[in-house]
Design a protein around this motif. Structure first.
Motif, PDB file in Angstrom:
ATOM      1  N   HIS A 145      17.301  37.561   1.693  1.00  0.00           N
ATOM      2  CA  HIS A 145      18.616  36.959   1.911  1.00  0.00           C
ATOM      3  C   HIS A 145      19.578  37.164   0.704  1.00  0.00           C
ATOM      4  N   ASN A 146      19.081  37.647  -0.393  1.00  0.00           N
ATOM      5  CA  ASN A 146      20.008  38.129  -1.510  1.00  0.00           C
ATOM      6  C   ASN A 146      20.651  39.522  -1.187  1.00  0.00           C
TER       7      ASN A 146
ATOM      8  N   SER B  49      25.745  39.472   2.485  1.00  0.00           N
ATOM      9  CA  SER B  49      26.887  38.434   1.730  1.00  0.00           C
ATOM     10  C   SER B  49      28.324  38.909   1.976  1.00  0.00           C
TER      11      SER B  49
ATOM     12  N   MET C 115      27.189  33.817   2.540  1.00  0.00           N
ATOM     13  CA  MET C 115      26.254  34.718   3.521  1.00  0.00           C
ATOM     14  C   MET C 115      27.342  35.162   4.596  1.00  0.00           C
TER      15      MET C 115
ATOM     16  N   THR D 280      25.643  29.442   2.380  1.00  0.00           N
ATOM     17  CA  THR D 280      25.403  30.319   1.344  1.00  0.00           C
ATOM     18  C   THR D 280      24.070  30.605   1.084  1.00  0.00           C
ATOM     19  N   ARG D 281      23.769  31.533   0.130  1.00  0.00           N
ATOM     20  CA  ARG D 281      22.240  31.786  -0.090  1.00  0.00           C
ATOM     21  C   ARG D 281      21.548  30.741  -0.479  1.00  0.00           C
TER      22      ARG D 281
ATOM     23  N   TYR E  99      20.722  28.364   2.159  1.00  0.00           N
ATOM     24  CA  TYR E  99      19.430  28.982   3.038  1.00  0.00           C
ATOM     25  C   TYR E  99      18.180  28.801   2.427  1.00  0.00           C
ATOM     26  N   GLN E 100      18.158  28.912   1.058  1.00  0.00           N
ATOM     27  CA  GLN E 100      16.854  28.917   0.231  1.00  0.00           C
ATOM     28  C   GLN E 100      16.629  27.472   0.411  1.00  0.00           C
TER      29      GLN E 100
END
Lengths: 520, 373
Positions: free
Chosen positions: A376-377, A382, A387, B223-224, B227-228
């Motif tokens: 996801h990073n 992104s 995202m 956003t990441r 998501y996390q």
């Protein structure tokens, strides 16, 4: 629906259990459709089919967990209704579930009488059970210590306790659901001896499995289920694994993996003296050393629970350990303080975990959300602070296309895909990262035969691209057909290393049981 | 393969639950000899019939949006932050300190500072339980509820002994300077020519609350970090596999959650009371739990549920003024709504699900597998 003229056969043989026109649907899903089955006493009958073919539903109907929408159950010529499990037991049906239903901190004896106590006082029941247990154990080679605690005995013995429970309740029809999933080959052989003994006594045994070899080895007759229907019932002696596989899947399948000889290159993974001590202070890995080269598949065989899972967790970055692990010659932090799953991925390690439902996927996330999982990073996904979900969805759709995930709908949550398609989603995510090292645990557990073929081809293709692959599997057949080199683990140690064309299931089975001397 | 379409899940179930709750409330009102239809009319006209009523409804709703969002964000990480009450109280302290001790020339400068102060104080009050959960596994349910009591006691002490002006007998701070007073909804709406009651307490914080809903929606789904948070909330074992640190996510989520609860203070302390009084939160922290439950932990749901609870608060107050229905009964009605929309939601879901399955059957039959070859 029922045919009245089939009642009572002229030759005098009465099936001990007969199903006529059993149907069951859950909403729009027809799990069982007009199932007809008859099993004679003193035989072992196999039921084989892919995941979701309706085997479990059928057995749940027989054991009173579900009520059939239509059809009858006839036991020893007597039409029977089975509203609950008590009724099933009264009708002489015993069930050994895939996941045992035992009380861990009770003794064997206490587990056997649980729910079948004779009165308010335990002592007389226990005494009676002890006597009966002794007789049964001797008669069928069951070998269990009545006073041992369940948590102290192995899975093989726990399974025998389940069988004893059924026999103690006077079961004449014994149903076993995937009984060999947790057993070593020798334990499985022991189980089959017991089942044969029971069969000779005139008991009826129904064996549910997805392993073709077991069906061929032990059953007298076999039924194949596909999409809720009983597609065929044949004598085992008159069929072949290939034919059964075709009946299960509905098309021809390749049972053997076709691959060229490996061309190993440089060392990608070096593991030295790896030790893991878990939260309960139990040493799970006791000094494991091995290495894997580029372009080879290292198979790790072993009964589950002998340290393979911990090994994958250490390499995948979410279990701390001591020792040395080098990837492409560079040391990797094992304390867990400076690295995690993220940094492992950055080092070119991809991981298809053993338990895709608990680890590899988030079951309530959509397919596209799962495709970013662990990555996801990645800047690819992104857009500034946010995202880039559109890019992610496009990427997922492409991956689903290439890996033939069905249905190719990236908005569907992971839980609504079949086991095989779930695995393809994980595999697509990990393989398409172009890793140097792929860790893959139980690649085909709970995966249907058609998808197994595809997954195996993908693994071999990745090897042929010069990637290093660590394969952990409890399926010996899988280990033998995929691996270029095999190590066997037992009790957190490596028992030996073999080449697949110079060994066989018996030898590996002995190593898996920790018997080094005999196997050498 | 989901049995129900999404609209049924998010709209139909809460709606049916709500109707059931109102129906049962009606029976109770009938039992004490009042007319439930008239009671409903009074509630509606009292809460929504005038801009004055709306002013109160939206004022309460603003409080509930903040506390509801706080609970909702924590829910996404499967953390049950029931400390909104204490976090909002501490947020009030933050607002009070900033408004009293920093001289602001204009409210436009005071507001951002107050938001920051409220959020920092609220987050601080959630940080300690968060840390205990992340590092030692002490359950946040226990610690956050304990921190409500500690927070209340601290505020009592400060208001009685430290912050109370020496000339006052009242355990409250001095009034904030006029430059920190926020424009009311009347002031805001008169700019665009909409007439609105001058007396109602609703103020510009309502728009900040809407903004917070949007920000949280973006945070959670785009956003990441969101998501996390969601990944961790769904499966801790999977989060570990993916390299998402449970400790970090617990801490960050609790900080955001506490910050949101604390931000409620810009509405009740800065916007309405214009000083910090004892028990300023008045249970809004707990209503936030019901709001988040009913709103399915989604910002839009939280917004709608907060408006509903605002309506219940204001309508209920009118009801006890105009009828012999005791004010305790208002609490009963609110409790029934919470019970049906939050706790008993499966009671409605299960039959609804089988109903949907029944209706789907005929169209699905042609797709059933073909007979055996």
């Amino acid at each position: 629906m029922a045919n009245p003229e089939t009642k009572g056969r002229p030759d005098g043989a009465v099936p001990s259990i007969e199903l006529r026109g059993i149907s069951k649907s859950f909403g729009p899903v027809q799990a069982n459709k007009d199932i007809t089955l008859r099993v004679m006493p003193g035989t072992i009958h196999g039921i084989i089919g892919e995941n979701g073919a309706g085997k479990s539903t059928l057995m749940s109907i027989l054991y009173g967990f579900y009520k059939a929408d239509a059809g009858e159950i006839i036991i020893n010529r007597k039409p029977t209704t089975i509203p609950d499990s008590q009724a099933a037991i009264a009708a002489g049906i015993g069930m050994v579930f895939q996941h045992f239903k035992l009380v861990e901190n009770f003794s064997v004896l206490e587990n056997v009488i649980l729910g079948a106590e004779d009165g308010g006082l335990l002592r007389p029941s226990l005494a009676k059970a002890r006597k009966l247990l002794g007789e049964l154990s001797k008669e069928y080679e069951l070998n269990v210590d009545p006073d041992a605690l369940i948590e102290d005995i192995g899975v093989g013995m726990q399974q025998r306790v389940e069988i004893l429970k059924a026999l103690y309740r006077h079961a004449d029809i014994l149903i076993l659901d995937e009984p060999t999933g947790v057993l070593t080959p020798s334990e499985a052989d022991h189980l089959f001896r017991i089942l044969n003994g029971l069969k000779d006594e005139g008991k009826t045994i129904i064996l549910i499995t997805h392993k073709l070899r077991e069906i061929m080895d032990i059953t007298d007759t076999v039924s194949v289920m596909r999409r809720g229907e009983m597609t065929a019932t044949v004598k085992t002696s008159e069929t072949s694994p290939e034919q059964l596989a075709e009946l299960m899947v509905g098309r021809k399948v390749l049972l053997r993996v076709e691959k060229r000889p490996a061309q190993p290159g440089a060392k990608v993974l070096e593991v030295e003296n790896l030790r893991v001590i878990d939260e309960k202070k139990v040493e799970r890995l006791k000094g494991v050393s091995f290495n894997v080269q580029a372009g080879e598949i290292l198979g790790i065989a072993g009964v589950s629970g002998n340290g393979q899972s911990e090994l994958l967790e250490v390499l995948g970055g979410y279990q701390s350990a001591t020792g040395t692990v080098r990837v492409n010659g560079q040391d990797i932090d094992l304390t867990g303080r400076f690295s995690d799953g993220q940094s492992r991925r950055a080092r070119g390690i991809a991981h298809v975990p053993e338990d895709r439902q608990r680890e590899g996927l988030i079951m309530d996330f959509t397919a596209w959300e799962n495709t970013a999982f662990g990555y996801h990073n990645d800047p690819k996904y992104s857009k500034g602070l946010l995202m880039d979900n559109d890019a992610l969805r496009r990427d997922t759709e492409e991956k689903m296309q290439r890996f033939d995930v069905r249905p190719p709908n990236c908005w569907q949550p992971a839980k609504s895909f079949s086991g095989g398609n779930q695995q393809k989603i994980v595999l697509a995510r990990e393989i398409e990262r172009n890793p140097d090292l792929l860790l893959i645990g139980q690649p085909t557990r709970g995966v249907d035969i058609g998808a197994i073929e595809f997954i195996h081809q993908q693994i071999v293709a990745l090897r042929d691209q010069g990637k290093a692959i660590v394969l952990v599997s409890v399926e010996l057949e899988e280990i033998l057909s995929l691996s270029d080199r095999i190590i066997v683990m037992f009790d957190g140690q490596i028992m030996g290393e073999r080449l697949p064309d110079q060994t066989n299931e018996q030898e590996l089975g002995l190593l898996m049981a920790g018997m080094k001397g005999q196997a050498a | 393969m989901d049995a129900m379409p999404k609209w049924a899940e998010v709209i139909l179930i809460p709606l049916i639950s709500l109707i059931l709750a109102f129906f049962l409330s009606g029976l109770v009102i009938l039992a004490i000899g009042e007319n439930p239809i008239r009671a409903l009319q009074i509630m509606i006209s009292g809460a929504l019939g005038s801009t004055y009523g709306w002013g109160y409804t939206l004022y309460y709703a603003t409080n509930f949006i903040f506390t509801g969002l706080a609970v909702a964000v924590a829910f996404q990480a499967r953390l049950f932050n029931i400390g909104g009450e204490g976090q909002a109280a501490l947020g009030g302290l933050g607002v009070a300190l900033i408004c009293l001790y920093i001289p602001f020339p204009h409210w436009t400068m005071a507001l951002p500072a107050a938001i920051l102060g409220a959020a920092i104080f609220g987050a601080f009050w959630a940080m300690i339980p968060g840390y205990l959960q992340a590092r030692l596994g002490v359950h946040v349910v226990i610690t956050t509820i304990m921190f409500n009591f500690i927070g209340a006691s601290i505020l009592n002490y400060l208001l009685v002994d430290i912050l109370r002006p020496p000339t006052s007998m009242n355990p409250a701070t001095a009034r904030f300077p006029d430059a920190t007073n926020l424009p009311s909804l009347h002031d805001v709406l008169s700019v665009v020519g909409i007439p609105f009651s001058r007396a109602a307490p609703a103020n510009i914080s309502f728009f900040i609350a809407i903004l917070a809903c949007i920000v949280i929606w973006v945070l959670i789904w785009h956003t990441r970090l969101g998501y996390q948070i969601r990944a961790f909330g769904q499966s801790e074992s999977a989060a570990k596999y993916a390299g998402i640190s449970p400790e970090k996510i617990i801490m960050v989520t609790m900080l955001i959650s506490g910050g949101l609860a604390g931000m409620m203070a810009i509405n009740n302390v800065m916007g309405e009371a214009e000083r910090l009084v004892q028990n300023a939160v008045e249970g809004a922290g707990f209503i936030g739990i019901a709001v988040a439950l009913m709103g399915r932990s989604h910002p839009i749901g939280v917004f709608l549920a907060a408006i509903l609870f605002g309506f219940l608060y204001q309508g209920g107050a009118e009801l006890s003024l105009e009828t012999s229905i005791p004010s305790d009964l208002i609490v009963v009605i609110q409790a029934l709504v919470i019970l049906f929309t939050g706790a008993l939601d499966d009671m409605v879901r299960a039959p609804l699900k089988s109903m949907f399955l029944m209706f789907r059957k005929p169209e699905a039959t042609p797709k059933a597998p073909k007979p055996a070859e």
